[in-house]
Write a protein that holds these residues in place. Structure first.
Motif, PDB file in Angstrom:
ATOM      1  N   THR B  44      46.384   0.604 -17.742  1.00  0.00           N
ATOM      2  CA  THR B  44      45.090   1.244 -17.523  1.00  0.00           C
ATOM      3  C   THR B  44      44.604   1.941 -18.786  1.00  0.00           C
ATOM      4  O   THR B  44      43.412   1.930 -19.088  1.00  0.00           O
ATOM      5  CB  THR B  44      45.184   2.240 -16.348  1.00  0.00           C
ATOM      6  OG1 THR B  44      45.591   1.507 -15.184  1.00  0.00           O
ATOM      7  CG2 THR B  44      43.856   2.913 -16.070  1.00  0.00           C
ATOM      8  N   GLN B  84      40.830   0.612 -11.587  1.00  0.00           N
ATOM      9  CA  GLN B  84      41.935   0.724 -10.624  1.00  0.00           C
ATOM     10  C   GLN B  84      41.540   1.603  -9.442  1.00  0.00           C
ATOM     11  O   GLN B  84      41.889   1.325  -8.308  1.00  0.00           O
ATOM     12  CB  GLN B  84      43.149   1.316 -11.347  1.00  0.00           C
ATOM     13  CG  GLN B  84      44.401   1.368 -10.506  1.00  0.00           C
ATOM     14  CD  GLN B  84      45.630   1.717 -11.349  1.00  0.00           C
ATOM     15  OE1 GLN B  84      45.539   1.959 -12.551  1.00  0.00           O
ATOM     16  NE2 GLN B  84      46.778   1.717 -10.717  1.00  0.00           N
ATOM     17  N   ASP B 160      41.432  -4.161 -13.079  1.00  0.00           N
ATOM     18  CA  ASP B 160      42.663  -3.375 -13.060  1.00  0.00           C
ATOM     19  C   ASP B 160      43.173  -3.300 -11.624  1.00  0.00           C
ATOM     20  O   ASP B 160      42.637  -2.560 -10.810  1.00  0.00           O
ATOM     21  CB  ASP B 160      42.381  -1.970 -13.625  1.00  0.00           C
ATOM     22  CG  ASP B 160      43.656  -1.256 -14.070  1.00  0.00           C
ATOM     23  OD1 ASP B 160      44.752  -1.784 -13.806  1.00  0.00           O
ATOM     24  OD2 ASP B 160      43.539  -0.172 -14.662  1.00  0.00           O
ATOM     25  N   GLU B 161      44.168  -4.096 -11.340  1.00  0.00           N
ATOM     26  CA  GLU B 161      44.735  -4.188  -9.985  1.00  0.00           C
ATOM     27  C   GLU B 161      43.681  -4.408  -8.904  1.00  0.00           C
ATOM     28  O   GLU B 161      43.540  -3.602  -7.979  1.00  0.00           O
ATOM     29  CB  GLU B 161      45.546  -2.924  -9.662  1.00  0.00           C
ATOM     30  CG  GLU B 161      46.762  -2.823 -10.556  1.00  0.00           C
ATOM     31  CD  GLU B 161      47.688  -1.714 -10.100  1.00  0.00           C
ATOM     32  OE1 GLU B 161      47.864  -1.572  -8.882  1.00  0.00           O
ATOM     33  OE2 GLU B 161      48.230  -1.017 -10.967  1.00  0.00           O
TER      34      GLU B 161
END
Ligand SMILES: Nc1ncnc2c1ncn2[C@@H]1O[C@H](COP(=O)(O)OP(=O)(O)OP(=O)(O)O)[C@@H](O)[C@H]1O
Ligand SMILES: [Mg+2]
Lengths: 262, 313
Positions: B44, B84, B160-161
């Motif tokens: 991140t 995220q 991000d994820e």
């Protein structure tokens, strides 16, 4: 890749979008943004204007009610311009949606300008509301419309930027009330909203001249009544310098990412 | 032309944590790229630097050749990012969020409204366009952020994820969607804790751990490494030379320890047969966990059972 003309157009659209968003926020939560000033200013007019004002008599050659009306309008412009930006920007920072702006290809000065003018929009909306309220209590002539609008704009812009800077520096909700409690409210109350500084003893009169809000309120009042407690040229010089200074400070803090970028 | 170049990128946070310790990475245009690594590896942080949310300590970032220190605005306009954690105003409506975001990127409002319809429909959010964002489910919020990231039609999409906490059905439809836009030419970089996800989608992979890239290869090669198991054999008698083992890679760790790499499908019997032929006796044997597996085991630990099942299959 993007031509300079295309870049300017893109920036303009981005800037307009920040204003649309701020305006949308003001309207969406009108119960917090537009209603309270209408209520408090009505109370001020009833208590200070009608009840107490009748015994005060004339101030600076005008009815007390007429004298305080511009002051009360300006006070609400100051508080709301400040309040709009401090809560909108702090909310964006705290709720992380400031990132929507930070990832976008907008220069920092444009982000600052967008928030500041969002505060000005709120200041003018509230100023209009309070002006309408005042008309139920007194008659307000408009002598110098350009002075009225320019003084209100500059003042609103300065305090909107104050809200921006406070929100950048604030680490929690407590800290967004420091500036209004310890600086803004005292300076406003001592800035000739409710009285003419000519009524003060000499030392207090001199001290009042260090208060920037005095110049703002005086210039604004001059637009309605044609009398002022201070030199207008000095008042405008102070407002313009404050506006430029605050704007520069806000942009510098943004460029450094103070409180918003790790 | 590379979509993303990182050179000697470092980040030390104010609290002294060295989140990135000199990262070099290149991602080709059109690639579908996975950035894997355990919790706290620095994924991140790296994405934050590329998207201007985190200030780098040193190093160079180039997006389609545009250095973020010199051409930040152009670089930013090339990137769409799905963070995220949710970062939209919870009190705004779905449509307002995506249309305004397009505006921040300079897309005219009428164009933004048309695109909003396209992307919200593709991500099955059109029916919820007037809902307040707060009222969406977790999976819907992620899809909202994907729609938002696409509104300016970026050439590079960073996620991000994107599928953390998303059920398997939605996850699969998201994969399909991402494959589609990658097929249309968008370069995609994603981070994930699901090996299955990277395996399914990505052509290339980098593995980051403790702020360093420890592996950078094609997905196929990484999987090959993952599927090769290394066994550690304890020899009864000391040896100075590696025994001949046809079909296997073997090294002597010390004079009593032989390490043999066995791919899936290869028979261990062939190892023993060849060793017996040479008169070498084995006292005991165990599995050696290689660096990559170790990493995935850690990944699995941090993500609980669901992830574990997938990572092991
Ligand atoms: N804002 C911050 N301030 C200080 N340290 C931070 C900050 N953000 C991250 N870190 C630290 O930097 C390191 C890398 O964190 P990062 O969030 O980049 O990891 P990650 O690979 O994304 O992990 P995860 O898989 O859990 O999301 C961690 O040690 C973390 O504690
Ligand atoms: Mg992370």
């Amino acid at each position: 890749m993007t031509a300079p003309a295309g870049r300017a157009a893109a920036r303009w659209i981005g800037f307009r979008t920040t204003l649309i968003r701020e305006f949308g926020r003001i309207v969406r939560i009108w119960g917090q943004t537009l209603l309270p000033p209408a209520v408090t200013s009505t109370l001020y007019f009833v208590i200070f204007g009608s009840l107490i004002g009748r015994r005060v008599g004339q101030v600076g050659g005008h009815d007390y009610m007429q004298f305080i009306a511009p002051g009360l309008i300006m006070m609400s412009v100051i508080q709301n311009s400040y309040g709009n930006v401090v809560s909108s920007f702090f909310g964006a920072k705290f709720g992380k949606y400031l990132e929507e702006l930070l990832v976008a290809p907008l220069p920092n000065w444009l982000i600052v300008l967008g928030y500041a003018l969002g505060g000005v929009i709120r200041g003018f909306m509230v100023g209009t509301v309070v002006t309408i309220v005042s008309l139920f209590f007194t008659r307000l002539g408009v002598l110098h419309p350009v002075l009225i609008v320019s003084a209100a704009f500059l003042t609103s812009f300065v305090f909107a930027l104050g809200g921006f800077i406070n929100a950048m520096l604030a680490k929690n909700f407590d800290q967004i009330s420091w500036f209004p409690t310890f600086i803004l409210t005292p300076l406003t109350y001592l800035g000739g909203v409710f009285y003419s500084i000519r009524m003060l003893p000499p030392w207090a009169l001199d001290a009042s001249h260090a208060n920037p809000i005095l110049y703002m309120v005086s210039a604004f009042r001059y637009g309605f009544l044609g009398t002022a407690d201070v030199d207008l040229r000095l008042a405008y010089a102070i407002m313009v310098i404050a506006a430029v200074g605050m704007f520069s400070l806000a942009v510098v803090l943004m460029n450094r990412g103070v409180g918003i970028r790790d | 032309m590379r979509a993303l170049v990182l050179r000697q990128l470092t980040k030390t946070y104010k609290n002294g944590i060295k989140a990135l310790k000199g990262i070099d990475l290149e991602v080709e245009r059109g690639d579908f790229f996975a950035l894997l690594g355990p919790n706290g590896a620095g994924k991140t942080t790296a994405i934050g630097i590329v998207t201007s949310l985190v200030t780098k300590t040193s190093g160079v970032v180039e997006v389609f050749g545009h250095d973020i220190d010199r051409e930040l605005e152009i670089a930013k306009s090339c990137i769409g990012v799905v963070p995220q954690e949710a970062n939209f105003n919870q009190f705004e409506s779905v449509q307002t969020i995506v249309v305004n975001q397009a505006g921040f990127y300079g897309i005219p409002r009428h164009v933004a409204k048309q695109r909003a319809e396209v992307y919200l429909k593709q991500l099955q959010l059109w029916d919820r366009r007037r809902s307040i964002a707060r009222s969406l489910s977790g999976g819907m919020k992620r899809r909202l952020m994907i729609a938002r990231a696409l509104m300016h039609q970026p050439e590079l999409l960073i996620l991000d994820e994107p599928t953390a906490g998303v059920d398997i059905e939605v996850r699969r439809s998201m994969w399909e969607f991402l494959r589609l836009i990658n097929g249309e030419g968008t370069t995609i970089i994603l981070t994930t804790h699901y090996l299955e996800e990277a395996e399914n989608l990505c052509r290339n992979v980098a593995i980051i751990d403790g702020g360093r890239i420890i592996e950078r290869d094609s997905m196929a090669n990484v999987l090959r490494k993952l599927q090769a198991e290394t066994f550690v054999l304890n020899l009864r008698e000391a040896r100075t030379a590696v025994p001949r083992l046809e079909g296997f890679r073997a090294v002597l760790a010390d004079d009593h320890t032989l390490e043999v790499e066995v791919s899936r499908g290869q028979s261990l019997n062939r190892v023993f047969a060849q060793l017996s032929e040479q008169g070498i006796e084995i006292d005991s044997m165990r599995n050696k966990v290689n660096r990559l597996e170790e990493l995935f085991v850690r990944l699995v630990d941090s993500r609980g059972r669901a992830g574990a099942a997938e990572a092991l299959t």
